[in-house]
Design a protein around this motif. Structure first.
Motif, PDB file in Angstrom:
ATOM      1  N   LYS A  93       0.830  -1.207   0.000  1.00 33.83           N
ATOM      2  CA  LYS A  93       0.000   0.000   0.000  1.00 33.83           C
ATOM      3  C   LYS A  93       0.864   1.255   0.000  1.00 33.83           C
ATOM      4  CE  LYS A  93      -4.443  -1.456   1.679  1.00 33.83           C
ATOM      5  NZ  LYS A  93      -5.256  -1.723   2.865  1.00 33.83           N
ATOM      6  N   VAL A  94       1.943   1.242   0.804  1.00 31.69           N
ATOM      7  CA  VAL A  94       2.820   2.417   0.909  1.00 31.69           C
ATOM      8  C   VAL A  94       3.453   2.713  -0.449  1.00 31.69           C
ATOM      9  CG1 VAL A  94       4.931   3.312   1.969  1.00 31.69           C
ATOM     10  CG2 VAL A  94       3.266   2.049   3.349  1.00 31.69           C
ATOM     11  N   ILE A  95       3.924   1.645  -1.100  1.00 32.24           N
ATOM     12  CA  ILE A  95       4.585   1.848  -2.398  1.00 32.24           C
ATOM     13  C   ILE A  95       3.560   2.265  -3.451  1.00 32.24           C
ATOM     14  CG2 ILE A  95       5.970   0.715  -4.216  1.00 32.24           C
ATOM     15  CD1 ILE A  95       7.420   1.303  -1.529  1.00 32.24           C
ATOM     16  N   ALA A  96       2.345   1.678  -3.347  1.00 29.61           N
ATOM     17  CA  ALA A  96       1.286   2.046  -4.300  1.00 29.61           C
ATOM     18  C   ALA A  96       1.007   3.538  -4.200  1.00 29.61           C
ATOM     19  CB  ALA A  96       0.026   1.246  -4.019  1.00 29.61           C
TER      20      ALA A  96
ATOM     21  N   MET B  71       3.792   5.496  -5.798  1.00 29.95           N
ATOM     22  CA  MET B  71       3.778   5.449  -7.262  1.00 29.95           C
ATOM     23  C   MET B  71       2.700   6.371  -7.820  1.00 29.95           C
ATOM     24  SD  MET B  71       4.643   1.418  -7.945  1.00 29.95           S
ATOM     25  CE  MET B  71       4.316   1.349  -9.683  1.00 29.95           C
ATOM     26  N   ILE B  72       1.541   6.405  -7.143  1.00 35.02           N
ATOM     27  CA  ILE B  72       0.459   7.288  -7.603  1.00 35.02           C
ATOM     28  C   ILE B  72       0.881   8.746  -7.456  1.00 35.02           C
ATOM     29  CG2 ILE B  72      -1.903   8.077  -7.134  1.00 35.02           C
ATOM     30  CD1 ILE B  72      -2.441   5.084  -6.281  1.00 35.02           C
TER      31      ILE B  72
ATOM     32  N   ASN C 239       6.522   2.061 -12.403  1.00 30.42           N
ATOM     33  CA  ASN C 239       7.414   0.986 -11.968  1.00 30.42           C
ATOM     34  C   ASN C 239       8.195   1.380 -10.728  1.00 30.42           C
ATOM     35  OD1 ASN C 239       7.542  -1.204 -14.236  1.00 30.42           O
ATOM     36  ND2 ASN C 239       7.479   0.780 -15.275  1.00 30.42           N
ATOM     37  N   ALA C 240       8.494   0.372  -9.909  1.00 27.24           N
ATOM     38  CA  ALA C 240       9.421   0.583  -8.799  1.00 27.24           C
ATOM     39  C   ALA C 240      10.433  -0.558  -8.836  1.00 27.24           C
ATOM     40  CB  ALA C 240       8.674   0.583  -7.479  1.00 27.24           C
ATOM     41  N   ILE C 241      11.660  -0.251  -8.415  1.00 22.74           N
ATOM     42  CA  ILE C 241      12.706  -1.271  -8.438  1.00 22.74           C
ATOM     43  C   ILE C 241      12.963  -1.740  -7.011  1.00 22.74           C
ATOM     44  CG2 ILE C 241      15.095  -1.761  -9.084  1.00 22.74           C
ATOM     45  CD1 ILE C 241      14.879   0.449 -11.159  1.00 22.74           C
ATOM     46  N   VAL C 242      13.006  -3.051  -6.848  1.00 22.83           N
ATOM     47  CA  VAL C 242      13.220  -3.606  -5.513  1.00 22.83           C
ATOM     48  C   VAL C 242      14.712  -3.868  -5.315  1.00 22.83           C
ATOM     49  CG1 VAL C 242      12.435  -5.370  -3.888  1.00 22.83           C
ATOM     50  CG2 VAL C 242      11.009  -4.788  -5.877  1.00 22.83           C
ATOM     51  N   VAL C 243      15.273  -3.314  -4.241  1.00 19.83           N
ATOM     52  CA  VAL C 243      16.713  -3.473  -3.981  1.00 19.83           C
ATOM     53  C   VAL C 243      16.920  -3.937  -2.543  1.00 19.83           C
ATOM     54  CG1 VAL C 243      17.489  -1.737  -5.646  1.00 19.83           C
ATOM     55  CG2 VAL C 243      16.868  -1.028  -3.343  1.00 19.83           C
ATOM     56  N   ASP C 244      18.135  -4.390  -2.233  1.00 21.83           N
ATOM     57  CA  ASP C 244      18.443  -4.673  -0.832  1.00 21.83           C
ATOM     58  C   ASP C 244      19.001  -3.396  -0.204  1.00 21.83           C
ATOM     59  OD1 ASP C 244      21.038  -4.411  -1.678  1.00 21.83           O
ATOM     60  OD2 ASP C 244      21.567  -6.534  -1.458  1.00 21.83           O
TER      61      ASP C 244
ATOM     62  N   LEU D 184       1.182  -4.471  -8.846  1.00 24.79           N
ATOM     63  CA  LEU D 184       0.641  -3.905  -7.598  1.00 24.79           C
ATOM     64  C   LEU D 184      -0.860  -4.112  -7.520  1.00 24.79           C
ATOM     65  CD1 LEU D 184       2.257  -0.421  -6.912  1.00 24.79           C
ATOM     66  CD2 LEU D 184       2.066  -2.359  -5.359  1.00 24.79           C
ATOM     67  N   THR D 185      -1.532  -3.797  -8.629  1.00 23.77           N
ATOM     68  CA  THR D 185      -2.990  -3.918  -8.657  1.00 23.77           C
ATOM     69  C   THR D 185      -3.392  -5.362  -8.388  1.00 23.77           C
ATOM     70  OG1 THR D 185      -2.808  -2.348 -10.450  1.00 23.77           O
ATOM     71  CG2 THR D 185      -4.993  -3.231 -10.017  1.00 23.77           C
ATOM     72  N   LYS D 186      -2.704  -6.296  -9.083  1.00 24.28           N
ATOM     73  CA  LYS D 186      -2.998  -7.717  -8.887  1.00 24.28           C
ATOM     74  C   LYS D 186      -2.790  -8.101  -7.428  1.00 24.28           C
ATOM     75  CE  LYS D 186      -1.593  -9.593 -13.358  1.00 24.28           C
ATOM     76  NZ  LYS D 186      -0.411 -10.245 -13.915  1.00 24.28           N
ATOM     77  N   GLY D 187      -1.680  -7.631  -6.856  1.00 23.21           N
ATOM     78  CA  GLY D 187      -1.334  -7.953  -5.472  1.00 23.21           C
ATOM     79  C   GLY D 187      -2.406  -7.456  -4.518  1.00 23.21           C
ATOM     80  N   LEU D 188      -2.834  -6.224  -4.722  1.00 26.29           N
ATOM     81  CA  LEU D 188      -3.819  -5.643  -3.814  1.00 26.29           C
ATOM     82  C   LEU D 188      -5.156  -6.373  -3.933  1.00 26.29           C
ATOM     83  CD1 LEU D 188      -2.894  -1.871  -4.260  1.00 26.29           C
ATOM     84  CD2 LEU D 188      -2.560  -3.276  -2.201  1.00 26.29           C
ATOM     85  N   LEU D 189      -5.507  -6.744  -5.184  1.00 33.25           N
ATOM     86  CA  LEU D 189      -6.757  -7.494  -5.408  1.00 33.25           C
ATOM     87  C   LEU D 189      -6.732  -8.830  -4.692  1.00 33.25           C
ATOM     88  CD1 LEU D 189      -7.898  -7.205  -9.125  1.00 33.25           C
ATOM     89  CD2 LEU D 189      -9.285  -6.910  -7.068  1.00 33.25           C
ATOM     90  N   ASN D 190      -5.539  -9.441  -4.645  1.00 33.29           N
ATOM     91  CA  ASN D 190      -5.415 -10.766  -4.034  1.00 33.29           C
ATOM     92  C   ASN D 190      -5.025 -10.694  -2.560  1.00 33.29           C
ATOM     93  OD1 ASN D 190      -6.095 -12.181  -6.388  1.00 33.29           O
ATOM     94  ND2 ASN D 190      -4.020 -11.904  -7.180  1.00 33.29           N
TER      95      ASN D 190
END
Lengths: 132, 508
Positions: B394-397, B400-401, B407-412, B426-432
């Motif tokens: 949710k925070v990243i969503a 992004m908005i 797009n966001a890049i995931v890093v360590d 993100l949308t798919k993730g939030l829906l699920n």
């Protein structure tokens, strides 16, 4: 002996177990390499493995039942005159159907061919032709 | 010690001792250099290679009323020719492709058709002048209708390298198709039979050397373009009379999805004037080492995967990184042998005299690269939105908005790439009802590096059908993101014509 052949089954014969019947009748075995079956054709590429006479009988029976049988060298045509022995096709061929002799001339072992057509597409002098 | 005039006297009397390069190597191995140098007068060398830098000057004679090609347009069988010469002269290059048939028929095919005595359609448009009023001509001509048909190859005899492909897609190159994952290696040149391997220091090969050019007697007229003798890549500029050529040694070629070209056979006689020259002609494949380049890196400085001898390549299989790669020569060894044999017999019959070079070729030159600015990805990337795998969806969503990013890049925690996440993910993730980035991110991400050229990256993205890519620096840290949309805009400014050409030659 082993002979690579292409069996083309007309669609009106699709209910008949032609291949199995011929195998049982002749005692020849048949190794299926590749099949292509869709709404317009049913085609099997494979090796008939038997004595020379049995191979002939196998082919004769199937032909009589209406199956169209083609040999690889009537489908994959090669022009010796066009070929310059550059050898490009040899490393593209996945099955050792195209090899180099000791003197670097091209050697065809079409009984190894699976009709992938890489040689047809890539030969710089277009020495190969595919004729379905 | 012998001289070229002395050898020519022997040739005229039919007394010259001529060996092919292969027989000379055997003789030196068996009887030693001293004896071979004394006994042998000439060694014939040969090569049958792709010669992409080739073509011919043609003169058609005047039409009535006269036409002036210069400044207009000329084509032969719909293959455009050079229209910057005088009235009825043109130059046709072998890599030029037909306007109607594309790379299946090119300048090389026109040359082969001419040599095979076939009729070829000449068409020219001109602007018309007082002295040359004709503005259009279309006529069928054959080789014998031409006043001159002079093949001039600005670069030949030079190829000696191999290539392979570490990527996971087939590449179509100027040496042929390179299968993925090092599946094959294609090598150019034929090693110990080739002219420049037998006379690497240009002791005897120079301006004026008479050569066998596709069945005709031709000449070396200077150093070839890209002449790079310091790097073992010397090249020759050659000419010969197309009217006397034989298409057995001049074969049009199409390198699928690359372009059209020609295979050309060249034979060069090497006079054995002394022991040093004899010794050099004894060179064997084991001693001729060439680089195998990885063509998956589409940069000028392609990495060398391995240095290897022709002897190993000719065995047909080479191990690279645990894979066994099949090897293809693209240079015909059987035809090189025929050329050496034919040249030998011409000399023995007194029909081919040696040309005495009037000037030596440089042994010092090296090659420059093109002067231009490389457009690197590092200068044209955008600032990425970075997140960590444990972050909340949710925070990243929200972020992004608010930043209107897709797009966001995931890093360590040290900015090493872990994965990527798009607005769709993100949308798919939030829906699920997923809550963490790690649950929806995609790993196995294709990347660009800051120093790569934007053209390379645009091609890679198009090829893999992806729209964005993370950009890494030399320490493999994520430093940016590029989108195909932005790169296309950038490139579009420069390459209107390039894009239309690309569309014309879409891969089949």
């Amino acid at each position: 002996m082993s002979k690579r052949v292409i069996l083309q089954f007309p669609m009106n014969l699709s209910k008949d177990p032609l291949l199995s019947e011929t195998i049982l009748k002749t005692g020849a075995t048949f190794n299926i390499i590749k099949t292509e079956i869709n709404s317009t054709k049913a085609e099997i590429l494979g090796d008939v493995i038997a004595s020379d006479e049995k191979i002939e009988e196998f082919i004769r029976i199937l032909k009589r039942r209406g199956v169209i049988i083609k040999m690889i060298d009537s489908v994959l045509l090669f022009s010796r005159n066009a070929c310059v022995d550059c050898g490009l096709c040899v490393s593209l061929c996945p099955t050792q159907a195209l090899l180099l002799n000791k003197d670097f001339t091209l050697k065809l072992e079409l009984d190894n061919c699976i009709l992938c057509q890489k040689c047809v597409v890539n030969c710089p002098v277009r020495a190969f032709k595919y004729q379905a | 010690m012998k001289t070229i005039p002395e050898i020519n006297e022997k040739i005229k009397k039919g007394e010259a001792v001529v060996l092919t390069a292969e027989k000379m190597k055997e003789l030196v191995a068996n009887d030693g250099v001293e004896k071979a140098a004394k006994e042998v007068d000439v060694v014939t060398t040969g090569i049958f290679n792709l010669a992409c830098s080739s073509g011919a000057f043609l003169n058609f004679g005047h039409s009535d009323p006269p036409i002036k090609f210069g400044g207009g347009e000329v084509s032969l069988n719909d293959v455009p020719c050079y229209a910057g010469l005088d009235a009825v002269d043109t130059y046709i290059g072998v890599t030029q492709v037909s306007r109607s048939l594309g790379m299946e028929y090119g300048g090389g095919h026109v040359l082969q058709d001419l040599v095979d005595k076939k009729a070829v359609t000449l068409e020219a448009h001109a602007y018309g002048t007082d002295s040359h009023p004709k503005t259009h001509i279309k006529t069928d001509i054959t080789l014998q209708d031409l006043n001159q048909a002079i093949m001039v190859c600005p670069r030949s005899g030079h190829q000696r390298y191999a290539c392979t492909n570490s990527s996971d897609a087939t590449l179509y190159t100027h040496l042929g198709a390179l299968l993925p994952n090092y599946e094959n290696i294609i090598y150019s040149g034929n090693g110990e039979l080739s002219p420049l391997a037998n006379d690497p220091d240009f002791d005897t090969i120079g301006i004026g050397t008479r050569i066998f050019l596709a069945g005709a007697q031709g000449y070396i007229i200077g150093e070839g373009t890209f002449h790079d003798p310091k790097d073992g890549m010397g090249s020759l500029m050659v000419k010969g009379d197309l009217k006397k050529m034989n298409s057995k040694y001049l074969r049009a070629a199409t390198l699928t999805n690359y372009g059209s070209s020609i295979f050309l056979g060249i034979g060069i006689p090497i006079p054995i004037l002394n022991e040093q020259i004899a010794k050099k002609t004894a060179i064997r494949d084991e001693k001729i080492t060439i680089p195998i380049y990885d063509f998956s890196v589409s940069s000028r400085s392609r990495p060398i995967v391995k240095e290897i001898s022709y002897a190993e390549l000719k065995k047909g299989k080479v191990a690279i990184d645990g894979t066994t790669s099949k090897c293809s020569p693209i240079s015909s060894i059987p035809l090189a042998r025929e050329i050496m044999g034919e040249l030998k017999s011409l000399i023995e019959k007194g029909e081919f005299l040696l040309g005495e070079p009037i000037e030596r070729l440089s042994t010092e030159k090296s090659v420059r690269t093109m002067k231009h600015e490389i457009i690197r990805v590092g200068k044209h990337m955008e600032k990425p939105l970075l997140c960590e795998a444990t972050d909340s969806l949710k925070v990243i969503a929200k972020e992004m908005i608010s930043k209107s990013l897709n797009n966001a890049i995931v890093v360590d925690n040290e900015d090493n790439l872990i994965g990527m996440i798009s607005s769709l993910d993100l949308t798919k993730g939030l829906l699920n009802d997923k809550s963490k980035i790690s649950e929806v991110m995609r790993t196995n991400i294709l990347t660009a590096t800051t120093t790569e050229a934007v053209e390379t990256i645009a091609r890679r993205m198009t090829h893999h059908q992806i729209s964005t890519m993370p950009v890494l620096d030399e320490q493999n840290k994520v430093v940016g993101i590029v989108s195909l949309e932005n790169l296309s805009k950038l490139l579009g400014r420069h390459k209107g014509l390039g894009i239309s050409l690309q569309a014309k030659f879409e891969r089949r």
